[in-house]
Design a protein around this motif. Structure first.
Motif, PDB file in Angstrom:
ATOM      1  N   HIS A  98       4.336   2.526  -5.502  1.00 19.61           N
ATOM      2  CA  HIS A  98       4.197   3.568  -4.486  1.00 19.61           C
ATOM      3  C   HIS A  98       3.181   4.633  -4.912  1.00 19.61           C
ATOM      4  N   ARG A  99       1.987   4.151  -5.304  1.00 15.57           N
ATOM      5  CA  ARG A  99       0.881   5.064  -5.590  1.00 15.57           C
ATOM      6  C   ARG A  99      -0.170   4.906  -4.491  1.00 15.57           C
ATOM      7  N   SER A 100      -1.041   5.909  -4.360  1.00 12.72           N
ATOM      8  CA  SER A 100      -2.137   5.807  -3.395  1.00 12.72           C
ATOM      9  C   SER A 100      -3.134   4.769  -3.889  1.00 12.72           C
ATOM     10  N   LEU A 101      -3.324   3.697  -3.115  1.00 13.15           N
ATOM     11  CA  LEU A 101      -4.258   2.657  -3.543  1.00 13.15           C
ATOM     12  C   LEU A 101      -5.702   3.148  -3.503  1.00 13.15           C
ATOM     13  N   GLY A 102      -5.935   4.189  -2.711  1.00 16.14           N
ATOM     14  CA  GLY A 102      -7.284   4.745  -2.618  1.00 16.14           C
ATOM     15  C   GLY A 102      -7.730   5.392  -3.922  1.00 16.14           C
ATOM     16  N   ALA A 103      -6.766   5.714  -4.799  1.00 15.35           N
ATOM     17  CA  ALA A 103      -7.105   6.391  -6.055  1.00 15.35           C
ATOM     18  C   ALA A 103      -7.211   5.401  -7.218  1.00 15.35           C
ATOM     19  N   LEU A 104      -7.022   4.103  -6.940  1.00 18.21           N
ATOM     20  CA  LEU A 104      -6.975   3.113  -8.035  1.00 18.21           C
ATOM     21  C   LEU A 104      -8.252   2.278  -8.093  1.00 18.21           C
ATOM     22  N   ASP A 105      -8.547   1.723  -9.284  1.00 11.56           N
ATOM     23  CA  ASP A 105      -9.696   0.817  -9.360  1.00 11.56           C
ATOM     24  C   ASP A 105      -9.278  -0.562  -8.829  1.00 11.56           C
ATOM     25  N   ALA A 106     -10.276  -1.436  -8.667  1.00  7.71           N
ATOM     26  CA  ALA A 106     -10.042  -2.717  -7.989  1.00  7.71           C
ATOM     27  C   ALA A 106      -8.951  -3.549  -8.667  1.00  7.71           C
ATOM     28  N   GLU A 107      -8.950  -3.567  -9.993  1.00 11.26           N
ATOM     29  CA  GLU A 107      -7.957  -4.382 -10.707  1.00 11.26           C
ATOM     30  C   GLU A 107      -6.536  -3.858 -10.473  1.00 11.26           C
ATOM     31  N   ALA A 108      -6.407  -2.525 -10.475  1.00  4.29           N
ATOM     32  CA  ALA A 108      -5.088  -1.928 -10.250  1.00  4.29           C
ATOM     33  C   ALA A 108      -4.609  -2.186  -8.815  1.00  4.29           C
ATOM     34  N   VAL A 109      -5.531  -2.147  -7.859  1.00  3.23           N
ATOM     35  CA  VAL A 109      -5.166  -2.454  -6.460  1.00  3.23           C
ATOM     36  C   VAL A 109      -4.674  -3.897  -6.376  1.00  3.23           C
ATOM     37  N   ARG A 110      -5.435  -4.792  -7.021  1.00  2.58           N
ATOM     38  CA  ARG A 110      -5.039  -6.209  -7.028  1.00  2.58           C
ATOM     39  C   ARG A 110      -3.644  -6.363  -7.635  1.00  2.58           C
ATOM     40  N   GLY A 111      -3.397  -5.642  -8.724  1.00  4.75           N
ATOM     41  CA  GLY A 111      -2.093  -5.703  -9.397  1.00  4.75           C
ATOM     42  C   GLY A 111      -0.975  -5.227  -8.489  1.00  4.75           C
ATOM     43  N   GLU A 112      -1.191  -4.103  -7.790  1.00  5.40           N
ATOM     44  CA  GLU A 112      -0.161  -3.569  -6.885  1.00  5.40           C
ATOM     45  C   GLU A 112       0.194  -4.590  -5.800  1.00  5.40           C
ATOM     46  N   GLY A 113      -0.849  -5.269  -5.292  1.00  3.50           N
ATOM     47  CA  GLY A 113      -0.622  -6.250  -4.224  1.00  3.50           C
ATOM     48  C   GLY A 113       0.050  -7.506  -4.749  1.00  3.50           C
ATOM     49  N   GLN A 114      -0.514  -8.037  -5.814  1.00  2.00           N
ATOM     50  CA  GLN A 114      -0.071  -9.343  -6.310  1.00  2.00           C
ATOM     51  C   GLN A 114       1.299  -9.277  -6.986  1.00  2.00           C
ATOM     52  N   ARG A 115       1.461  -8.283  -7.860  1.00  2.00           N
ATOM     53  CA  ARG A 115       2.705  -8.192  -8.634  1.00  2.00           C
ATOM     54  C   ARG A 115       3.902  -7.949  -7.705  1.00  2.00           C
ATOM     55  N   SER A 116       3.700  -7.080  -6.703  1.00  2.00           N
ATOM     56  CA  SER A 116       4.811  -6.793  -5.793  1.00  2.00           C
ATOM     57  C   SER A 116       5.145  -8.026  -4.949  1.00  2.00           C
ATOM     58  N   ARG A 117       4.103  -8.742  -4.500  1.00  2.00           N
ATOM     59  CA  ARG A 117       4.358  -9.928  -3.663  1.00  2.00           C
ATOM     60  C   ARG A 117       5.097 -10.994  -4.467  1.00  2.00           C
ATOM     61  N   GLU A 118       4.632 -11.233  -5.697  1.00  2.00           N
ATOM     62  CA  GLU A 118       5.253 -12.281  -6.519  1.00  2.00           C
ATOM     63  C   GLU A 118       6.709 -11.954  -6.838  1.00  2.00           C
ATOM     64  N   LEU A 119       6.984 -10.690  -7.160  1.00  2.00           N
ATOM     65  CA  LEU A 119       8.360 -10.312  -7.493  1.00  2.00           C
ATOM     66  C   LEU A 119       9.268 -10.432  -6.258  1.00  2.00           C
ATOM     67  N   LEU A 120       8.787  -9.939  -5.111  1.00  2.00           N
ATOM     68  CA  LEU A 120       9.597 -10.027  -3.886  1.00  2.00           C
ATOM     69  C   LEU A 120       9.844 -11.492  -3.516  1.00  2.00           C
ATOM     70  N   GLU A 121       8.810 -12.311  -3.620  1.00  2.00           N
ATOM     71  CA  GLU A 121       8.974 -13.730  -3.252  1.00  2.00           C
ATOM     72  C   GLU A 121       9.950 -14.429  -4.190  1.00  2.00           C
ATOM     73  N   GLU A 122       9.862 -14.082  -5.474  1.00  2.00           N
ATOM     74  CA  GLU A 122      10.753 -14.712  -6.458  1.00  2.00           C
ATOM     75  C   GLU A 122      12.213 -14.320  -6.195  1.00  2.00           C
ATOM     76  N   ARG A 123      12.442 -13.029  -5.947  1.00  2.00           N
ATOM     77  CA  ARG A 123      13.820 -12.561  -5.779  1.00  2.00           C
ATOM     78  C   ARG A 123      14.404 -12.929  -4.411  1.00  2.00           C
ATOM     79  N   LEU A 124      13.538 -12.954  -3.384  1.00  2.00           N
ATOM     80  CA  LEU A 124      14.047 -13.211  -2.030  1.00  2.00           C
ATOM     81  C   LEU A 124      13.964 -14.689  -1.656  1.00  2.00           C
TER      82      LEU A 124
END
Ligand SMILES: [Zn+2]
Length: 302
Positions: A180-206
Motif C-alpha cells: 500500500h505505497r504510492s506506485l508513482g514514487a517507486l522505481d520500475a523494479e519496485a513497481v514490478r515487485g508490488e504487482g507480481q509479489r501481491s498477485r502470486e501471494l493472493l493466487e497461492e493463498r486463494l
C-alpha cells in the motif's frame, strides 16, 4: 509469510474522519456538481454512449464524518436499488465489455471495495449476498492477517481464512499492491515487485487467478503510463485508479477510472453518481493534481 508491512504503516492513518467544516464543504461541492450535471441535462447526453462505472467503497460501520466508512443501512439501500434497476455487473462482465461484448447492461455499475478490512466480511458481504450484487475486493496482500498493521489502521484487516471465505462466497479478489505505497514514487523494479509479489501471494493463498489491480491512493501522482505498462506485463488485465469518470468501450484497461461513494450522502446522490452525476468531478481531481504539481515545483526550486 515474511513481509515489510511496517514500511506501509507510515502511509496508514488510524482514523479517516474529517472536521465538520471540511465534511460539510465536501458534501456541498459534490452535491452541487451532481445537481448541476442533472439539471443541465448533461447526464442524458453523457449516457447516450454505452458506458459502465466502477464505484469505490472502503469500510462499513458507523463513524461520524468519516467519508471512507459507509453506514451499513445506507449500503443496503444502495445495493437494493442497484439490484432493482438491474445495473450491477461483475468484474468478468466489465472485462467482456472492454473486449467488445454487447450483452453487458448499459450504464452498468461494478461495486469495488478497497483495502480488505474486516467490515467487508461482517457488513458488506451479507448485503451483497442478499441482493445478488457481484463485487470485487482489492486487497493489500502484505497486510492480510497483519496484526501490527491492523493496530495502526482505522479498522483491522481480514485474516487469510476470512479472505478465503469472502472469495468462496462469491466476491472477486483483486490486488491493491503488496505494501500500500504510492506506485508513482517507486522505481520500475519496485513497481514490478508490488504487482507480481501481491498477485502470486493472493493466487497461492486463494487458489484462483488474480487479474485485476487497483492503485493504492490512485490519484494522478500515484500512477502513470509506465506503472500501467509494468502491471500489464506482470499479468493484470484491468487496472483501476481513483480518478472519477466512466468506462467506455475501447478505454485503456490499464487506467480505468472509478467513482468514489462517500458516507453521509443519501440514495438520491447515489443514484445520481451511478448515472454519471459525479463524472465531472474529474475536473476537481485534475485541478488538485495541477496544484500539487505547482507545489512540488516550488519545493524543487527552493
Ligand atoms: Zn487503499
Amino acid at each position: 509469510m515474511p513481509f515489510e508491512a511496517t514500511d506501509a504503516l507510515a502511509t496508514l492513518v488510524a482514523t479517516t474522519a474529517v472536521g465538520r467544516r471540511r465534511w460539510l464543504a465536501k458534501k456541498a461541492s459534490r452535491g452541487v456538481v451532481a445537481l448541476a450535471c442533472w439539471s443541465s441535462g448533461s447526464l442524458r447526453v453523457r449516457n447516450r454512449v454505452r458506458r459502465l462505472r466502477a464505484i469505490t467503497y472502503h469500510r462499513f460501520g458507523d463513524v461520524p464524518r468519516d467519508p471512507f466508512c459507509m453506514l451499513p443501512a445506507r449500503f443496503e439501500a444502495q445495493m437494493h436499488w442497484l439490484a432493482q434497476e438491474g445495473l450491477a455487473v461483475s468484474l468478468e462482465q466489465l472485462d467482456q465489455f472492454l473486449q467488445g461484448a454487447d450483452d453487458v447492461p448499459d450504464g452498468g455499475v461494478l461495486v469495488t471495495i478497497d483495502d480488505g478490512h474486516r467490515s467487508l466480511r461482517t457488513h458488506a458481504l451479507p448485503v451483497l449476498e442478499r441482493y445478488g450484487v457481484p463485487a470485487v475486493a482489492f486487497v493489500t496482500a502484505g497486510l492480510v492477517g497483519n496484526r501490527e498493521a491492523s493496530r495502526a489502521a482505522a479498522e483491522p484487516y481480514l485474516g487469510w481464512e476470512e479472505l478465503v471465505e469472502v472469495a468462496q462466497r462469491g466476491v472477486a479478489i483483486g490486488s491493491h499492491s503488496f505494501h500500500h505505497r504510492s506506485l508513482g514514487a517507486l522505481d520500475a523494479e519496485a513497481v514490478r515487485g508490488e504487482g507480481q509479489r501481491s498477485r502470486e501471494l493472493l493466487e497461492e493463498r486463494l487458489q484462483r487467478p488474480v487479474h485485476s489491480f487497483a492503485y493504492p491512493f490512485g490519484t494522478r501522482t500515484d500512477y502513470d503510463a509506465t506503472t500501467g505498462r509494468i502491471l500489464g506485463e506482470t499479468g493484470y488485465r484491468s487496472v483501476f485508479t481513483s480518478q472519477h469518470g466512466s468506462i467506455r468501450r475501447g478505454a485503456n484497461p490499464l487506467e480505468l477510472p472509478r467513482v468514489k461513494v462517500e458516507a453521509g450522502e443519501g440514495l438520491t446522490m447515489f443514484r445520481l453518481l451511478c448515472r454519471g452525476g459525479l463524472d465531472a468531478w474529474a475536473l476537481v481531481d485534475g485541478a488538485l493534481w495541477w496544484l500539487q504539481q505547482g507545489r512540488s515545483e516550488t519545493l524543487a526550486g527552493d
